[in-house]
Design a protein around this motif. Structure first.
Motif, short mmCIF file in Angstrom:
data_model
loop_
_atom_site.label_atom_id
_atom_site.label_comp_id
_atom_site.label_asym_id
_atom_site.label_seq_id
_atom_site.Cartn_x
_atom_site.Cartn_y
_atom_site.Cartn_z
N LEU A 16 0.87 -1.17 0.00
CA LEU A 16 0.00 0.00 0.00
C LEU A 16 0.90 1.22 0.00
O LEU A 16 1.72 1.39 0.91
N ARG A 17 0.76 2.05 -1.03
CA ARG A 17 1.66 3.18 -1.24
C ARG A 17 0.97 4.50 -1.00
O ARG A 17 -0.18 4.70 -1.38
N ARG A 18 1.73 5.39 -0.38
CA ARG A 18 1.33 6.78 -0.21
C ARG A 18 2.56 7.59 -0.59
O ARG A 18 3.46 7.77 0.22
N GLY A 19 2.63 8.00 -1.87
CA GLY A 19 3.85 8.63 -2.37
C GLY A 19 4.98 7.62 -2.35
O GLY A 19 4.86 6.52 -2.89
N ASN A 20 6.10 7.98 -1.68
CA ASN A 20 7.25 7.07 -1.57
C ASN A 20 7.18 6.23 -0.30
O ASN A 20 8.13 5.54 0.04
N GLU A 21 6.05 6.27 0.38
CA GLU A 21 5.91 5.52 1.63
C GLU A 21 5.10 4.24 1.41
O GLU A 21 4.21 4.19 0.56
N LEU A 22 5.44 3.23 2.20
CA LEU A 22 4.71 1.96 2.24
C LEU A 22 4.13 1.77 3.63
O LEU A 22 4.75 2.14 4.64
N LEU A 23 2.97 1.13 3.69
CA LEU A 23 2.40 0.77 4.98
C LEU A 23 3.04 -0.52 5.46
O LEU A 23 3.02 -1.53 4.75
N LEU A 24 3.62 -0.49 6.66
CA LEU A 24 4.19 -1.69 7.28
C LEU A 24 3.36 -2.06 8.49
O LEU A 24 2.80 -1.19 9.17
N LEU A 25 3.29 -3.34 8.77
CA LEU A 25 2.59 -3.87 9.94
C LEU A 25 3.60 -4.65 10.77
O LEU A 25 4.33 -5.47 10.23
N ARG A 26 3.64 -4.38 12.07
CA ARG A 26 4.54 -5.15 12.94
C ARG A 26 3.79 -6.36 13.48
O ARG A 26 2.75 -6.24 14.12
N ALA A 53 -7.65 -12.29 -3.43
CA ALA A 53 -7.02 -12.58 -2.14
C ALA A 53 -6.42 -11.31 -1.54
O ALA A 53 -6.55 -11.06 -0.33
N ALA A 54 -5.78 -10.48 -2.36
CA ALA A 54 -5.20 -9.23 -1.86
C ALA A 54 -6.29 -8.29 -1.36
O ALA A 54 -6.13 -7.64 -0.32
N ILE A 55 -7.40 -8.23 -2.08
CA ILE A 55 -8.53 -7.39 -1.67
C ILE A 55 -9.09 -7.87 -0.33
O ILE A 55 -9.37 -7.09 0.58
N GLU A 61 -7.15 -7.07 7.30
CA GLU A 61 -6.05 -6.54 8.11
C GLU A 61 -6.08 -5.03 8.30
O GLU A 61 -5.63 -4.53 9.33
N CYS A 62 -6.60 -4.30 7.30
CA CYS A 62 -6.52 -2.83 7.33
C CYS A 62 -7.86 -2.13 7.26
O CYS A 62 -7.92 -0.90 7.32
N GLY A 63 -8.95 -2.89 7.06
CA GLY A 63 -10.28 -2.31 7.04
C GLY A 63 -10.60 -1.49 5.80
O GLY A 63 -11.56 -0.71 5.82
N ILE A 64 -9.84 -1.65 4.72
CA ILE A 64 -10.07 -0.86 3.51
C ILE A 64 -10.58 -1.71 2.37
O ILE A 64 -10.42 -2.94 2.37
N ASP A 65 -11.18 -1.04 1.40
CA ASP A 65 -11.67 -1.70 0.19
C ASP A 65 -10.83 -1.24 -0.99
O ASP A 65 -10.55 -0.04 -1.13
N GLU A 98 -10.73 4.25 5.74
CA GLU A 98 -9.56 4.66 6.52
C GLU A 98 -8.80 3.42 6.96
O GLU A 98 -9.40 2.45 7.42
N ILE A 99 -7.49 3.46 6.82
CA ILE A 99 -6.66 2.34 7.26
C ILE A 99 -6.66 2.28 8.79
O ILE A 99 -6.40 3.28 9.46
N VAL A 100 -6.99 1.10 9.29
CA VAL A 100 -7.00 0.84 10.73
C VAL A 100 -6.33 -0.51 10.97
O VAL A 100 -6.20 -1.33 10.06
N ASN A 101 -5.92 -0.74 12.21
CA ASN A 101 -5.40 -2.05 12.59
C ASN A 101 -6.60 -2.94 12.90
O ASN A 101 -7.11 -2.95 14.02
N ALA A 102 -7.05 -3.68 11.89
CA ALA A 102 -8.24 -4.51 12.04
C ALA A 102 -7.95 -5.86 12.69
O ALA A 102 -8.88 -6.62 12.95
N GLU A 103 -6.67 -6.18 12.91
CA GLU A 103 -6.29 -7.43 13.57
C GLU A 103 -5.30 -7.15 14.70
O GLU A 103 -4.15 -7.58 14.65
N PRO A 104 -5.73 -6.46 15.76
CA PRO A 104 -4.80 -6.12 16.84
C PRO A 104 -4.26 -7.34 17.59
O PRO A 104 -3.27 -7.24 18.30
N ASP A 105 -4.89 -8.51 17.40
CA ASP A 105 -4.40 -9.74 18.02
C ASP A 105 -3.22 -10.32 17.24
O ASP A 105 -2.53 -11.21 17.73
N LYS A 106 -2.94 -9.80 16.01
CA LYS A 106 -1.84 -10.28 15.19
C LYS A 106 -0.86 -9.19 14.80
O LYS A 106 0.18 -9.47 14.20
#
Length: 148
Positions: A16-26, A53-55, A61-65, A98-106
């Motif tokens: 997921l790109r926002r300009g030169n940034e990528l969304l990372l999940l820990r 599958a990506a959709i 994981e992120c709550g987005i469509d 809006e991107i959210v942490n939809a899996e806070p258990d992971k």
């Protein structure tokens, strides 16, 4: 005589790109690479096309469509770790919601990172896939020798 064909897990990884940034999940509490960064990802469920599958993973994981037309497959990796895998890498810079942490258990952190300044603890094959994407390398093998 019936032949049993070799099979391996297949997964999708989403840049997921926002300009030169990528969304990372820990990763957190998963038993695999916990404490390290990845991107939204997951296994194909079977009978499921790669973009579908990506959709699904983006929603889970992120709550987005994401519209399939806004997704591009940008790489494939044949990877060996504890087992053998095929990973598909896709990118999107447009989505709804809006991107959210939809899996806070992971996952215990979502973080936008400049691709020129990724954290040291990005999972190595994901780091390699990000590099491949940036230089236009569409296919790679990873983990088949000591150098990875």
């Amino acid at each position: 005589m019936s032949r049993k064909w070799f099979t391996m897990p297949a997964a999708v990884h989403l840049f997921l790109r926002r300009g030169n940034e990528l969304l990372l999940l820990r990763r957190f509490n998963t038993g695999y690479e916990d404490g390290n960064y990845s991107v939204p990802a997951g296994h194909l469920d079977g009978g499921e096309e790669v973009k579908a599958a990506a959709i699904r993973e983006a929603k889970e994981e992120c709550g987005i469509d994401i519209d399939p037309a806004d997704l591009d497959v940008v790489g494939v990796m044949h990877r060996k770790s504890t087992d053998e895998r095929i990973d598909f890498f896709l990118t999107a810079s447009t989505w709804s919601g809006e991107i959210v942490n939809a899996e806070p258990d992971k996952c215990d952190e979502l973080r936008w990172c400049d691709m020129d300044d990724l954290p040291a603890n990005v999972i190595p094959y994901v780091r390699q896939a990000i590099h491949n994407y940036r230089v236009g390398k569409w296919f790679d093998s990873f983990g088949w020798d000591e150098q990875g």
